[in-house]
Design a protein around this motif. Structure first.
Motif, PDB file in Angstrom:
ATOM      1  N   PHE A 284       1.631 -10.745 -20.924  1.00 31.66           N
ATOM      2  CA  PHE A 284       1.668  -9.700 -21.938  1.00 31.66           C
ATOM      3  C   PHE A 284       1.011 -10.130 -23.244  1.00 31.66           C
ATOM      4  O   PHE A 284       1.258  -9.533 -24.281  1.00 31.66           O
ATOM      5  N   ASP A 285       0.206 -11.168 -23.193  1.00 31.48           N
ATOM      6  CA  ASP A 285      -0.547 -11.561 -24.390  1.00 31.48           C
ATOM      7  C   ASP A 285      -1.812 -10.713 -24.394  1.00 31.48           C
ATOM      8  O   ASP A 285      -2.874 -11.142 -23.953  1.00 31.48           O
TER       9      ASP A 285
ATOM     10  N   ASN B  34      -4.540  -9.428 -19.040  1.00 31.00           N
ATOM     11  CA  ASN B  34      -3.210  -9.207 -19.596  1.00 31.00           C
ATOM     12  C   ASN B  34      -2.944  -7.746 -19.963  1.00 31.00           C
ATOM     13  O   ASN B  34      -3.850  -7.000 -20.306  1.00 31.00           O
ATOM     14  N   LEU B  35      -1.672  -7.386 -19.893  1.00 27.88           N
ATOM     15  CA  LEU B  35      -1.232  -6.014 -20.151  1.00 27.88           C
ATOM     16  C   LEU B  35      -0.490  -5.936 -21.469  1.00 27.88           C
ATOM     17  O   LEU B  35       0.017  -6.924 -21.974  1.00 27.88           O
ATOM     18  N   ASN B  36      -0.372  -4.693 -21.966  1.00 21.27           N
ATOM     19  CA  ASN B  36       0.479  -4.442 -23.117  1.00 21.27           C
ATOM     20  C   ASN B  36       1.939  -4.408 -22.661  1.00 21.27           C
ATOM     21  O   ASN B  36       2.237  -3.844 -21.621  1.00 21.27           O
ATOM     22  N   PRO B  37       2.839  -4.995 -23.441  1.00 23.65           N
ATOM     23  CA  PRO B  37       4.178  -5.237 -22.906  1.00 23.65           C
ATOM     24  C   PRO B  37       5.112  -4.034 -22.740  1.00 23.65           C
ATOM     25  O   PRO B  37       5.757  -3.914 -21.700  1.00 23.65           O
TER      26      PRO B  37
ATOM     27  N   THR C  97      13.910  -8.189 -21.332  1.00 26.13           N
ATOM     28  CA  THR C  97      13.413  -9.499 -21.764  1.00 26.13           C
ATOM     29  C   THR C  97      12.277  -9.917 -20.837  1.00 26.13           C
ATOM     30  O   THR C  97      12.481 -10.051 -19.627  1.00 26.13           O
ATOM     31  N   ALA C  98      11.092 -10.099 -21.418  1.00 23.79           N
ATOM     32  CA  ALA C  98       9.940 -10.541 -20.629  1.00 23.79           C
ATOM     33  C   ALA C  98       9.457 -11.864 -21.210  1.00 23.79           C
ATOM     34  O   ALA C  98       9.463 -12.053 -22.423  1.00 23.79           O
ATOM     35  N   VAL C  99       9.071 -12.761 -20.328  1.00 19.35           N
ATOM     36  CA  VAL C  99       8.560 -14.048 -20.795  1.00 19.35           C
ATOM     37  C   VAL C  99       7.094 -14.160 -20.385  1.00 19.35           C
ATOM     38  O   VAL C  99       6.776 -14.137 -19.199  1.00 19.35           O
ATOM     39  N   ASP C 100       6.230 -14.225 -21.368  1.00 20.61           N
ATOM     40  CA  ASP C 100       4.815 -14.432 -21.063  1.00 20.61           C
ATOM     41  C   ASP C 100       4.659 -15.873 -20.550  1.00 20.61           C
ATOM     42  O   ASP C 100       5.115 -16.825 -21.184  1.00 20.61           O
ATOM     43  N   ALA C 101       3.992 -15.998 -19.401  1.00 20.66           N
ATOM     44  CA  ALA C 101       3.949 -17.314 -18.748  1.00 20.66           C
ATOM     45  C   ALA C 101       2.643 -18.044 -19.041  1.00 20.66           C
ATOM     46  O   ALA C 101       1.746 -18.132 -18.205  1.00 20.66           O
ATOM     47  N   GLY C 102       2.553 -18.518 -20.279  1.00 22.53           N
ATOM     48  CA  GLY C 102       1.453 -19.426 -20.607  1.00 22.53           C
ATOM     49  C   GLY C 102       0.106 -18.780 -20.835  1.00 22.53           C
ATOM     50  O   GLY C 102      -0.924 -19.439 -20.692  1.00 22.53           O
TER      51      GLY C 102
ATOM     52  N   ILE D 261       3.915 -10.082 -30.074  1.00 22.99           N
ATOM     53  CA  ILE D 261       5.361 -10.358 -29.933  1.00 22.99           C
ATOM     54  C   ILE D 261       6.168  -9.684 -31.034  1.00 22.99           C
ATOM     55  O   ILE D 261       7.172  -9.019 -30.777  1.00 22.99           O
ATOM     56  N   ASP D 262       5.719  -9.837 -32.276  1.00 22.78           N
ATOM     57  CA  ASP D 262       6.506  -9.339 -33.409  1.00 22.78           C
ATOM     58  C   ASP D 262       6.663  -7.821 -33.394  1.00 22.78           C
ATOM     59  O   ASP D 262       7.609  -7.294 -33.979  1.00 22.78           O
ATOM     60  N   ASP D 263       5.741  -7.108 -32.749  1.00 23.16           N
ATOM     61  CA  ASP D 263       5.795  -5.643 -32.726  1.00 23.16           C
ATOM     62  C   ASP D 263       6.358  -5.072 -31.433  1.00 23.16           C
ATOM     63  O   ASP D 263       6.504  -3.853 -31.302  1.00 23.16           O
ATOM     64  N   ALA D 264       6.613  -5.926 -30.443  1.00 18.97           N
ATOM     65  CA  ALA D 264       7.057  -5.406 -29.145  1.00 18.97           C
ATOM     66  C   ALA D 264       8.495  -4.929 -29.227  1.00 18.97           C
ATOM     67  O   ALA D 264       9.315  -5.510 -29.926  1.00 18.97           O
TER      68      ALA D 264
END
Ligand SMILES: [Zn+2]
Length: 392
Positions: free
Chosen positions: A70-71, A78-81, A92-97, A112-115
């Protein structure tokens, strides 16, 4: 406001499955502000400002997907979260690297700050993150100190270190990632292609630490079964020493021909995750709710599936306060429809499996607010909503 209305939101009479509290049965779930206030039978509807009749649905803690991409700022796949997480019940989603120590700050401030979904991250041991073979194979990009420092600085959103895609036949990437995780006292996720001189048993028995996560373990390159489809003894041994096995479905890492015999022998995943990105979300449909449905149709119970997308991933990323409907916990909730019928599911080899159950995420509450409600369970008929001024 009516003085009796002590709850902001009340989910009535759902089939609650909350493995963290070993709770399964008919309960009401009441929310005040952004917290779970009460889970009990027969909480009066009159005590809530908004009531959702959840009688036809499963109510679980908001789901946790520990392998996402989601980055959305640069990496091409990558996708929008928010849409892709919340529509699957994922809170809760964890972007994996996707990003490393060089570009994490941009990921944080731009995405991240806006999700609305709680978006956390594994930091890639590669400084530039997942930006192609050339950087990802370059050991000089793997600065252990710099990575550990960024994890320590952003402990509120970074859960650990990730290594992935490394092609040279040595242990540099894995060992540096382990070192950075150790130095920052954080979790580790490993994506690994075995090679001559760098074999899989050595990874899970020697290089990885208890609590570290091997993702893509149903991938066809992971030798978890022998020629007779029997689970290899080293898989059990690694599990015994505490190595965690994560699905990370993705484009290439979920095969019925591996998962079905492994599950039949009792080797279940520790965590179910998607590796969701622009390709995997299309074919073979690696959203979390669909990935859960696949496991439900190949021998796992609903309770086993829910446990692996709530309490277990919460522990794996060292956030035990998540993935639970405990009173006082943050109000992240998934409401899920379990459909009966005939449904087709696809795997990475584009093989299909016809199953009789399908899960559909119908309503998602994140931080006390309804953020996804595809059937309008929390809403009124359009004829009853009143004047335009009622619209908020
Ligand atoms: Zn991935």
């Amino acid at each position: 406001m009516n003085g009796q209305q002590i709850y902001d939101l009340l989910l009535k009479n759902g089939r609650v499955i909350d493995p963290a509290n070993r709770r399964a049965g008919r309960f009401d779930v009441a929310v005040v502000g952004n917290k779970i206030a009460k889970v009990a039978p027969n909480i009066p509807a009159a005590h809530a400002r908004k009531v959702v009749n959840a009688g036809d649905y499963i109510v679980t803690p908001g789901l946790i997907d520990i392998h996402t991409h989601f980055d959305a700022q640069g990496a091409p796949l990558n996708l929008n979260p928010d849409y892709h997480a919340l529509s699957s019940g994922v809170t809760t989603a964890v972007d994996a690297g996707s990003s490393g120590h060089k570009n994490f700050e941009a990921f944080k401030s731009e995405i991240i700050d806006d999700a609305r979904v709680r978006l956390l991250a594994f930091l890639n041991i590669v400084g530039a993150g997942m930006y192609g073979t050339k950087v990802e194979d370059d050991v000089r990009e793997m600065d252990v100190e710099a990575a550990a420092a960024v994890v320590r600085k952003h402990r509120d959103v970074i859960v650990g270190i990730k290594t992935a895609h490394y092609q040279p036949a040595d242990w540099e990437a894995v060992d540096r990632a382990v070192k950075a995780a150790e130095m920052s006292n954080s979790a580790l996720m490993v994506d690994f292609h075995p090679k001559p001189g760098r074999d899989y048993p050595e990874l899970i028995l020697k290089h990885m630490r208890p609590g570290d996560i091997h993702t893509h373990f149903y991938g066809r390159l992971t030798p978890q079964l022998d020629a007779n489809k029997k689970v290899q003894p080293y898989m059990w041994e690694a599990r015994k020493r505490g190595v965690l096995f994560d699905v990370g479905h993705g484009s290439g890492s979920f095969w019925f021909r591996i998962a079905v015999p492994a599950i039949k022998q009792g080797f279940l995943p520790d965590t179910i995750s998607t590796d969701i990105h622009k390709n995997s979300v299309m074919l073979p449909r690696a959203s979390l709710i669909t990935t859960m449905s696949k496991f439900l149709n190949i021998g796992m119970t609903l309770e086993q599936v829910i446990e692996r997308v709530t309490v277990r991933p919460a522990k794996a990323i060292r956030r035990p306060e998540l993935g639970t409907l405990s009173e006082g916990a943050v109000a992240d909730i998934a409401v899920i429809d379990e459909q009966r019928g005939e449904f087709a599911f696809l795997d990475s080899g584009f093989g299909k499996h016809i199953g009789d159950r399908n899960l559909r995420a119908v309503l998602t509450v994140r931080n006390g607010r309804v953020v996804w409600d595809t059937d309008g369970l929390s809403l009124s008929e359009w004829t009853d909503v009143g004047p335009y001024s009622n619209y908020r």
